[in-house]
Design a protein around this motif. Structure first.
Motif, PDB file in Angstrom:
ATOM      1  N   GLU A  92       0.865  -1.177   0.000  1.00 58.55           N
ATOM      2  CA  GLU A  92       0.000   0.000   0.000  1.00 58.55           C
ATOM      3  C   GLU A  92       0.901   1.226   0.000  1.00 58.55           C
ATOM      4  N   TRP A  93       0.689   2.088  -1.003  1.00 57.94           N
ATOM      5  CA  TRP A  93       1.602   3.193  -1.250  1.00 57.94           C
ATOM      6  C   TRP A  93       1.244   4.392  -0.369  1.00 57.94           C
ATOM      7  N   ALA A  94       2.167   4.786   0.474  1.00 56.95           N
ATOM      8  CA  ALA A  94       1.952   5.956   1.329  1.00 56.95           C
ATOM      9  C   ALA A  94       3.254   6.281   2.049  1.00 56.95           C
ATOM     10  N   THR A  95       3.489   7.556   2.283  1.00 57.41           N
ATOM     11  CA  THR A  95       4.606   7.928   3.142  1.00 57.41           C
ATOM     12  C   THR A  95       4.257   7.557   4.583  1.00 57.41           C
ATOM     13  N   ILE A  96       5.243   7.588   5.457  1.00 59.84           N
ATOM     14  CA  ILE A  96       4.997   7.281   6.863  1.00 59.84           C
ATOM     15  C   ILE A  96       3.947   8.234   7.439  1.00 59.84           C
ATOM     16  N   GLU A  97       4.019   9.497   7.085  1.00 54.96           N
ATOM     17  CA  GLU A  97       3.056  10.474   7.597  1.00 54.96           C
ATOM     18  C   GLU A  97       1.655  10.245   7.046  1.00 54.96           C
ATOM     19  N   GLU A  98       1.566   9.801   5.814  1.00 55.35           N
ATOM     20  CA  GLU A  98       0.268   9.632   5.164  1.00 55.35           C
ATOM     21  C   GLU A  98      -0.428   8.324   5.541  1.00 55.35           C
ATOM     22  N   GLN A  99       0.344   7.285   5.839  1.00 56.71           N
ATOM     23  CA  GLN A  99      -0.258   5.965   6.013  1.00 56.71           C
ATOM     24  C   GLN A  99      -1.057   5.885   7.312  1.00 56.71           C
ATOM     25  N   THR A 100      -2.217   5.265   7.232  1.00 57.00           N
ATOM     26  CA  THR A 100      -3.045   5.075   8.422  1.00 57.00           C
ATOM     27  C   THR A 100      -2.562   3.849   9.193  1.00 57.00           C
ATOM     28  N   LEU A 101      -2.928   3.795  10.460  1.00 49.40           N
ATOM     29  CA  LEU A 101      -2.582   2.641  11.276  1.00 49.40           C
ATOM     30  C   LEU A 101      -3.193   1.373  10.705  1.00 49.40           C
ATOM     31  N   GLU A 102      -4.426   1.460  10.232  1.00 50.31           N
ATOM     32  CA  GLU A 102      -5.100   0.298   9.661  1.00 50.31           C
ATOM     33  C   GLU A 102      -4.365  -0.212   8.425  1.00 50.31           C
ATOM     34  N   SER A 103      -3.902   0.703   7.585  1.00 47.06           N
ATOM     35  CA  SER A 103      -3.170   0.321   6.383  1.00 47.06           C
ATOM     36  C   SER A 103      -1.845  -0.344   6.743  1.00 47.06           C
ATOM     37  N   PHE A 104      -1.125   0.231   7.702  1.00 48.14           N
ATOM     38  CA  PHE A 104       0.157  -0.332   8.123  1.00 48.14           C
ATOM     39  C   PHE A 104      -0.039  -1.752   8.644  1.00 48.14           C
ATOM     40  N   ARG A 105      -1.038  -1.911   9.501  1.00 52.57           N
ATOM     41  CA  ARG A 105      -1.294  -3.236  10.076  1.00 52.57           C
ATOM     42  C   ARG A 105      -1.698  -4.244   9.008  1.00 52.57           C
ATOM     43  N   ARG A 106      -2.475  -3.800   8.027  1.00 47.34           N
ATOM     44  CA  ARG A 106      -2.931  -4.702   6.967  1.00 47.34           C
ATOM     45  C   ARG A 106      -1.729  -5.266   6.202  1.00 47.34           C
ATOM     46  N   VAL A 107      -0.788  -4.425   5.851  1.00 51.70           N
ATOM     47  CA  VAL A 107       0.399  -4.870   5.108  1.00 51.70           C
ATOM     48  C   VAL A 107       1.229  -5.830   5.947  1.00 51.70           C
ATOM     49  N   VAL A 108       1.483  -5.471   7.194  1.00 49.19           N
ATOM     50  CA  VAL A 108       2.297  -6.323   8.061  1.00 49.19           C
ATOM     51  C   VAL A 108       1.582  -7.642   8.359  1.00 49.19           C
ATOM     52  N   ASP A 109       0.264  -7.585   8.532  1.00 48.67           N
ATOM     53  CA  ASP A 109      -0.494  -8.807   8.820  1.00 48.67           C
ATOM     54  C   ASP A 109      -0.373  -9.820   7.678  1.00 48.67           C
ATOM     55  N   VAL A 110      -0.476  -9.354   6.443  1.00 53.16           N
ATOM     56  CA  VAL A 110      -0.380 -10.268   5.305  1.00 53.16           C
ATOM     57  C   VAL A 110       1.059 -10.707   5.079  1.00 53.16           C
ATOM     58  N   ASN A 111       1.966  -9.757   4.995  1.00 55.33           N
ATOM     59  CA  ASN A 111       3.325 -10.054   4.552  1.00 55.33           C
ATOM     60  C   ASN A 111       4.181 -10.750   5.599  1.00 55.33           C
ATOM     61  N   LEU A 112       3.980 -10.415   6.869  1.00 53.36           N
ATOM     62  CA  LEU A 112       4.829 -10.950   7.925  1.00 53.36           C
ATOM     63  C   LEU A 112       4.075 -11.925   8.827  1.00 53.36           C
ATOM     64  N   GLN A 113       2.971 -11.470   9.391  1.00 52.37           N
ATOM     65  CA  GLN A 113       2.207 -12.372  10.259  1.00 52.37           C
ATOM     66  C   GLN A 113       1.710 -13.582   9.488  1.00 52.37           C
ATOM     67  N   GLY A 114       1.302 -13.385   8.231  1.00 47.42           N
ATOM     68  CA  GLY A 114       0.835 -14.503   7.426  1.00 47.42           C
ATOM     69  C   GLY A 114       1.884 -15.573   7.256  1.00 47.42           C
ATOM     70  N   ALA A 115       3.125 -15.156   7.020  1.00 46.49           N
ATOM     71  CA  ALA A 115       4.221 -16.121   6.875  1.00 46.49           C
ATOM     72  C   ALA A 115       4.517 -16.810   8.202  1.00 46.49           C
ATOM     73  N   TRP A 116       4.482 -16.043   9.290  1.00 47.97           N
ATOM     74  CA  TRP A 116       4.708 -16.617  10.622  1.00 47.97           C
ATOM     75  C   TRP A 116       3.660 -17.682  10.938  1.00 47.97           C
ATOM     76  N   LEU A 117       2.390 -17.376  10.646  1.00 51.38           N
ATOM     77  CA  LEU A 117       1.331 -18.353  10.855  1.00 51.38           C
ATOM     78  C   LEU A 117       1.550 -19.600  10.001  1.00 51.38           C
ATOM     79  N   GLY A 118       1.976 -19.380   8.760  1.00 47.57           N
ATOM     80  CA  GLY A 118       2.208 -20.510   7.867  1.00 47.57           C
ATOM     81  C   GLY A 118       3.307 -21.416   8.381  1.00 47.57           C
ATOM     82  N   ILE A 119       4.407 -20.832   8.828  1.00 48.46           N
ATOM     83  CA  ILE A 119       5.510 -21.630   9.367  1.00 48.46           C
ATOM     84  C   ILE A 119       5.042 -22.402  10.594  1.00 48.46           C
TER      85      ILE A 119
END
Length: 249
Positions: A92-119
């Motif tokens: 999700e494209w946004a600068t740190i100042e522009e990005q919402t907390l929900e957007s940040f969490r969504r990216v991390v949840d899929v990209n990182l937490q998703g892999a952790w759950l898979g492992i």
């Protein structure tokens, strides 16, 4: 000679792009492949193209129950999982100042937490298989910084670190864990990025999904003395200083 005839693989984000290319090549090498994605129509089409013992399953990688169901179905229908490719990812494209907390969490949840759950979910099955390989799809953004995609960069650095920890914890179980770090590759995710983005690289072009797939197959079939290792295919982008790299903005 097919190199993966005894393997049972789960590939997340396998409906299109890099994931679909990985699924195709693993199936061509003889593996039974479970294509896992939230894009049901595209995922079913991707799996149908593979033929053989391959199939599609719906999976939201942020769902623990979803992961349990996919691993259980894979074991029931195909046997213990011996290869896990954590490829699902979003940006999700946004600068740190522009990005919402929900957007940040969504990216991390899929990209990182998703892999952790898979492992975490697949490891018992990999043990039952007598060992295997986990490949985590990081990025050149897991090696350096890019402006305008802070959550994506953070998730890919995190995935790089998670890979190393998993390699240390699982080596005694004959489970290898490696990360792959593509640069900019022709996929739906990069469709809006101008081709000039790659002009400053030593190899001045975008990569292709098939090139990433070949790296993944190599890690599984050939890189048998590698674990916790970063495999980089970015056209040389990260060989320079971060300041010399193009911005995504």
């Amino acid at each position: 000679m097919k190199r993966l005839t005894e393997q049972v693989a789960i590939v997340t984000g396998g409906a299109r792009g890099i994931g679909a290319a990985i699924a195709r090549l693993l199936a061509a090498e003889g593996a039974a492949v479970v294509v896992a994605d939230v894009l049901d129509a595209e995922g079913a089409a991707s799996a149908a193209e593979l033929g053989g013992r391959s199939r599609y399953v719906h999976l939201d990688v942020t769902s623990e129950e979803g992961w349990k169901a996919v691993v259980a179905e894979t074991e029931r229908e195909l046997g213990p999982v011996s290869v896990l490719v954590n490829n699902a990812g979003i940006v999700e494209w946004a600068t740190i100042e522009e990005q919402t907390l929900e957007s940040f969490r969504r990216v991390v949840d899929v990209n990182l937490q998703g892999a952790w759950l898979g492992i975490r979910t697949a490891v018992p099955s990999l043990r039952r298989a007598g060992g295997g390989v986990i490949v985590n799809m990081s990025s050149s953004a897991g090696l350096t910084g890019y402006a305008g995609v802070g959550a994506y960069v953070a998730s890919k650095w995190g995935l790089r670190g998670l890979t190393k920890t998993a390699a240390l914890e699982l080596g005694a179980d004959r489970i290898r864990v490696c990360s792959v770090h593509p640069g900019v590759v022709h996929t739906a995710m990069t469709a809006d990025i101008d081709e000039s983005f790659a002009s400053g690289q030593p190899i001045p072009r975008f990569g292709e999904p098939e090139e990433v797939a070949r790296m993944v197959a190599f890690i599984i079939a050939e890189a048998t003395y590698s674990t916790g290792t970063e495999f980089v295919l970015d056209g040389g982008a990260t060989t320079g200083t971060p300041a010399a790299l193009p911005s995504v903005r």
